[in-house]
Design a protein around this motif. Structure first.
Motif, PDB file in Angstrom:
ATOM      1  N   GLY A 109      -3.820   9.504   4.062  1.00 15.55           N
ATOM      2  CA  GLY A 109      -4.258   8.030   3.807  1.00 15.55           C
ATOM      3  C   GLY A 109      -5.034   7.663   2.542  1.00 15.55           C
ATOM      4  N   LEU A 110      -5.326   6.422   2.573  1.00 15.79           N
ATOM      5  CA  LEU A 110      -5.849   6.009   1.510  1.00 15.79           C
ATOM      6  C   LEU A 110      -7.399   5.420   1.869  1.00 15.79           C
ATOM      7  N   ASP A 111      -8.319   5.588   0.815  1.00 13.33           N
ATOM      8  CA  ASP A 111      -9.883   5.431   1.174  1.00 13.33           C
ATOM      9  C   ASP A 111      -9.982   3.910   0.436  1.00 13.33           C
ATOM     10  N   PHE A 112     -10.823   2.861   1.118  1.00 12.94           N
ATOM     11  CA  PHE A 112     -10.882   1.722   0.566  1.00 12.94           C
ATOM     12  C   PHE A 112     -12.663   1.269   0.720  1.00 12.94           C
ATOM     13  N   LEU A 120     -16.717  -5.775  10.516  1.00 17.58           N
ATOM     14  CA  LEU A 120     -16.905  -6.215   9.161  1.00 17.58           C
ATOM     15  C   LEU A 120     -15.441  -7.078   9.034  1.00 17.58           C
ATOM     16  N   SER A 121     -15.605  -7.920   7.867  1.00 18.57           N
ATOM     17  CA  SER A 121     -14.691  -8.708   7.467  1.00 18.57           C
ATOM     18  C   SER A 121     -13.646  -8.188   6.521  1.00 18.57           C
ATOM     19  N   LEU A 122     -12.557  -8.134   7.105  1.00 18.92           N
ATOM     20  CA  LEU A 122     -11.435  -7.220   6.225  1.00 18.92           C
ATOM     21  C   LEU A 122     -10.307  -8.208   5.908  1.00 18.92           C
ATOM     22  N   PRO A 123      -9.819  -7.892   4.823  1.00 23.57           N
ATOM     23  CA  PRO A 123      -8.661  -8.801   4.533  1.00 23.57           C
ATOM     24  C   PRO A 123      -7.242  -8.685   5.283  1.00 23.57           C
ATOM     25  N   ASP A 124      -7.283  -7.587   5.869  1.00 25.20           N
ATOM     26  CA  ASP A 124      -5.857  -7.416   6.724  1.00 25.20           C
ATOM     27  C   ASP A 124      -6.620  -6.414   7.971  1.00 25.20           C
ATOM     28  N   VAL A 125      -5.637  -6.378   9.148  1.00 27.65           N
ATOM     29  CA  VAL A 125      -5.908  -5.482  10.110  1.00 27.65           C
ATOM     30  C   VAL A 125      -4.887  -4.240  10.113  1.00 27.65           C
ATOM     31  N   ASP A 126      -3.605  -5.053  10.278  1.00 28.28           N
ATOM     32  CA  ASP A 126      -2.398  -4.173  10.618  1.00 28.28           C
ATOM     33  C   ASP A 126      -2.367  -3.013   9.359  1.00 28.28           C
ATOM     34  N   ALA A 127      -2.607  -3.418   8.077  1.00 27.98           N
ATOM     35  CA  ALA A 127      -2.543  -2.512   7.163  1.00 27.98           C
ATOM     36  C   ALA A 127      -3.405  -1.197   7.301  1.00 27.98           C
ATOM     37  N   PHE A 128      -4.830  -1.748   7.613  1.00 21.36           N
ATOM     38  CA  PHE A 128      -5.685  -0.449   7.942  1.00 21.36           C
ATOM     39  C   PHE A 128      -5.106   0.267   9.183  1.00 21.36           C
ATOM     40  N   GLN A 129      -4.757  -0.234  10.265  1.00 18.97           N
ATOM     41  CA  GLN A 129      -4.123   0.341  11.414  1.00 18.97           C
ATOM     42  C   GLN A 129      -3.275   1.479  10.802  1.00 18.97           C
ATOM     43  N   ALA A 130      -2.205   0.857  10.085  1.00 17.57           N
ATOM     44  CA  ALA A 130      -1.240   1.665   9.423  1.00 17.57           C
ATOM     45  C   ALA A 130      -1.600   3.000   8.859  1.00 17.57           C
ATOM     46  N   ASN A 131      -2.770   2.520   7.853  1.00 20.60           N
ATOM     47  CA  ASN A 131      -3.269   3.656   7.182  1.00 20.60           C
ATOM     48  C   ASN A 131      -3.845   4.794   8.110  1.00 20.60           C
ATOM     49  N   ARG A 132      -4.534   4.285   8.977  1.00 23.42           N
ATOM     50  CA  ARG A 132      -5.188   5.251  10.050  1.00 23.42           C
ATOM     51  C   ARG A 132      -4.317   6.135  10.799  1.00 23.42           C
ATOM     52  N   SER A 133      -3.233   5.572  11.101  1.00 23.38           N
ATOM     53  CA  SER A 133      -2.201   6.440  11.487  1.00 23.38           C
ATOM     54  C   SER A 133      -1.750   7.535  10.707  1.00 23.38           C
ATOM     55  N   LEU A 134      -1.703   7.511   9.576  1.00 20.54           N
ATOM     56  CA  LEU A 134      -1.638   8.517   8.695  1.00 20.54           C
ATOM     57  C   LEU A 134      -2.442  10.062   8.749  1.00 20.54           C
ATOM     58  N   PHE A 135      -3.585   9.657   9.298  1.00 19.45           N
ATOM     59  CA  PHE A 135      -4.675  10.627   9.301  1.00 19.45           C
ATOM     60  C   PHE A 135      -4.206  11.937   9.573  1.00 19.45           C
ATOM     61  N   PRO A 136      -4.543  13.010   8.821  1.00 19.46           N
ATOM     62  CA  PRO A 136      -5.761  13.198   7.784  1.00 19.46           C
ATOM     63  C   PRO A 136      -5.023  12.620   6.439  1.00 19.46           C
ATOM     64  N   LEU A 156       0.766  -1.476  -0.198  1.00 24.19           N
ATOM     65  CA  LEU A 156      -0.162  -0.142   0.015  1.00 24.19           C
ATOM     66  C   LEU A 156       0.732   1.130   0.097  1.00 24.19           C
ATOM     67  N   THR A 157       2.078   1.266   0.340  1.00 20.36           N
ATOM     68  CA  THR A 157       2.890   2.364   0.412  1.00 20.36           C
ATOM     69  C   THR A 157       3.316   3.060  -1.144  1.00 20.36           C
ATOM     70  N   VAL A 158       2.876   2.587  -2.146  1.00 22.42           N
ATOM     71  CA  VAL A 158       3.200   3.020  -3.347  1.00 22.42           C
ATOM     72  C   VAL A 158       2.180   3.944  -3.638  1.00 22.42           C
ATOM     73  N   TYR A 159       0.843   3.967  -3.272  1.00 15.91           N
ATOM     74  CA  TYR A 159      -0.095   4.714  -3.683  1.00 15.91           C
ATOM     75  C   TYR A 159      -0.009   6.220  -3.033  1.00 15.91           C
ATOM     76  N   PRO A 160      -0.654   7.228  -3.738  1.00  8.17           N
ATOM     77  CA  PRO A 160      -0.608   8.607  -3.299  1.00  8.17           C
ATOM     78  C   PRO A 160      -1.307   8.746  -2.032  1.00  8.17           C
TER      79      PRO A 160
END
Lengths: 288, 200
Positions: free
Chosen positions: B166-169, B148-164, B106-110
């Motif tokens: 981050g990526l939206d899914f 919610l059934s998620l494919p991963d948890v760590d990746a979404f937690q890492a994304n949340r820590s970037l707020f504001p 996920l690190t490659v996306y804007p």
């Protein structure tokens, strides 16, 4: 209706607005720039709200428009008939029956429920604009979470007036991050912004910004520990329906300084009168 | 060009996209809720939900990244005909489409900039299933909590820590979608995520 694309705007414009709405919902309180279009009404008449409404409406929606609480003022009537013609949607004045409510400067008295969308018309979306005119600077202040200036402004209110004199467009902080302008709603309405069941969308046409509050978002009105935020209203019951819990307009009724206070939310007031509540100017005994 | 390239769009584009957008908006505004979305019949391996989301949000102004097996002739031709969206790599996309594993890392996306956090990618994820069980979600749009059934948890937690930032899914499965904006706190673990952790 065949003369227009559904809901007036072309599809590419609606996609652009829809993308902005989604980013706005993902970053509550952040103002998303969008390419606002010319609408068949002047800036200041709700062009931002109209574009957001056009992007969210479906043919099955029931649409309500209020202007400072009233369903029957020029702005509300003309926007309602605009979407009646261009989108073929049903319209209503009942708050609970509406699925999409476009509003200028009020939140309805009746609590909104899930499945409803509240669209605000916003004149100046930037809460810091009157403190710092440069967009480049205010954008930097938001990015650095540098909101000291706003607290200084509220403090100056206190030092000059003894209390926070800001009575409308009272700034709020969203989810502990972005300071947001709630549009010029009276601060009486501020407590309704947070924890609302409906989706709240804000559109500023001239300033080309869209922002949003998802349901059940934490929204806090800025204040100080020793000068806590206070939602205020005129200290009277409504002259027509006797309500003591609604926001009131002061109306001058003669040349001798006579006045009365009436609910600004016409649907709320009329529903109460229909249920038999009468205020002191309406022959009733409900007057407190 | 294949015969089904020209078909499979919304029957009435204005009405179809209005309905589809309301599903997407409800999903994004209420993370954890699962919405139906219909009207599109794209060629495989695109699902009806992915097709409807792409038709609703993409046009010539939105660079799209097709990940993994979605980057095929049938999908490219269908998307080009119906939306005109240009195809780009992950670093410059506004929308990325693919299965979870194909979209990684996920690190490659804007993720936007601090002054313009909205200039970030939205990932449209193909999931094998969507169910209201698994990871626990809290945050804006959620009354108390949601699952919610998620494919991963760590990746979404890492994304949340970037707020504001981050990526939206937008998570899709068949003709159903759910969304996970960057503002959502994710805790607990789905079975897939637990297995993933165990393996690493």
């Amino acid at each position: 209706m065949t003369e227009y694309n559904f809901a007036y705007l072309d599809e590419q414009t609606k996609r652009m607005i829809r993308r902005a709405i989604l980013k706005g919902l993902a970053i509550p309180g952040y103002q998303v720039p969008f390419a606002s279009r010319e609408m068949p009404m002047p800036y200041g008449w709700g062009t931002g709200g109209v574009q957001v409404s056009a992007a969210v409406l479906t043919p099955e929606d029931t649409f309500k428009v209020i202007d400072q609480g009233a369903d029957d003022t020029t702005n509300a009537v003309s926007i309602r008939s605009f979407f009646q013609r261009t989108a073929g949607v049903a319209t209503t004045t009942s708050t609970s029956d509406a699925t999409v409510i476009q509003t200028r400067h009020r939140i309805p008295e009746e609590p909104l429920h899930e499945g409803q969308i509240l669209v605000y018309q916003v004149p100046i979306p930037e809460p810091l604009r009157f403190l710092e005119p440069r967009e480049s600077e205010t954008r930097k202040m938001h990015s650095l979470e540098e909101y000291g200036l706003m607290h200084v402004k509220l403090y100056e209110d206190i030092s000059r007036h003894g209390h926070i004199a800001t009575s409308y467009a009272y700034p709020v902080k969203v989810e502990g991050r972005y300071v947001m302008d709630p549009s010029p709603i009276p601060k009486f309405d501020n407590p309704k912004l947070g924890d609302m069941a409906a989706i709240q969308l804000f559109g500023a046409g001239r300033e080309q910004r869209i922002y949003a509050l998802p349901p059940y978002t934490k929204v806090v009105s800025l204040d100080f520990e020793d000068h806590p935020f206070e939602a205020s209203k005129a200290d009277h019951p409504c002259g027509m329906c006797g309500a003591t819990d609604s926001y009131l307009d002061e109306v001058i009724i003669d040349d001798a300084g006579g006045r009365m206070f009436v609910c600004s939310d016409t649907d709320y007031c009329e529903a109460r009168q229909a249920a038999g509540h009468m205020g002191k100017d309406n022959g009733g005994k409900d007057a407190a | 060009m294949q015969a089904n390239t020209l078909s499979g769009g919304f029957v009435d584009p204005a009405i179809g996209s209005a309905h589809a957008f309301r599903s997407v908006m409800e999903a994004m505004a209420r993370p954890g809720t699962i919405q139906n979305i219909e009207g599109a019949a794209p060629p495989a391996p695109l699902s009806p939900a992915m097709g409807a989301v792409l038709l609703t949000l993409c046009d010539t102004e939105t660079p799209v990244y097709l990940a993994g097996d979605l980057d095929c002739k049938a999908v490219r031709e269908w998307l080009s005909f119906h939306t005109g969206a240009p195809f780009v790599g992950p670093a410059h996309c506004m929308f990325a489409v693919g299965a979870w594993d194909a979209l990684a890392p996920l690190t490659v996306y804007p993720i936007g900039t601090s002054e313009y956090p909205d200039r970030s990618a939205t990932l449209i994820v193909k999931c094998s299933e969507l169910a209201a069980s698994g990871a626990t979600l809290t945050g804006p749009g959620i009354k108390d909590k949601a699952t919610l059934s998620l494919p991963d948890v760590d990746a979404f937690q890492a994304n949340r820590s970037l707020f504001p930032l981050g990526l939206d899914f937008i998570l899709t499965s068949g003709d159903r979608i759910a969304a996970l904006p960057r503002s959502t706190d994710v805790s607990g673990s789905s079975s897939e995520a637990a297995a993933h952790k165990g393996a690493s």
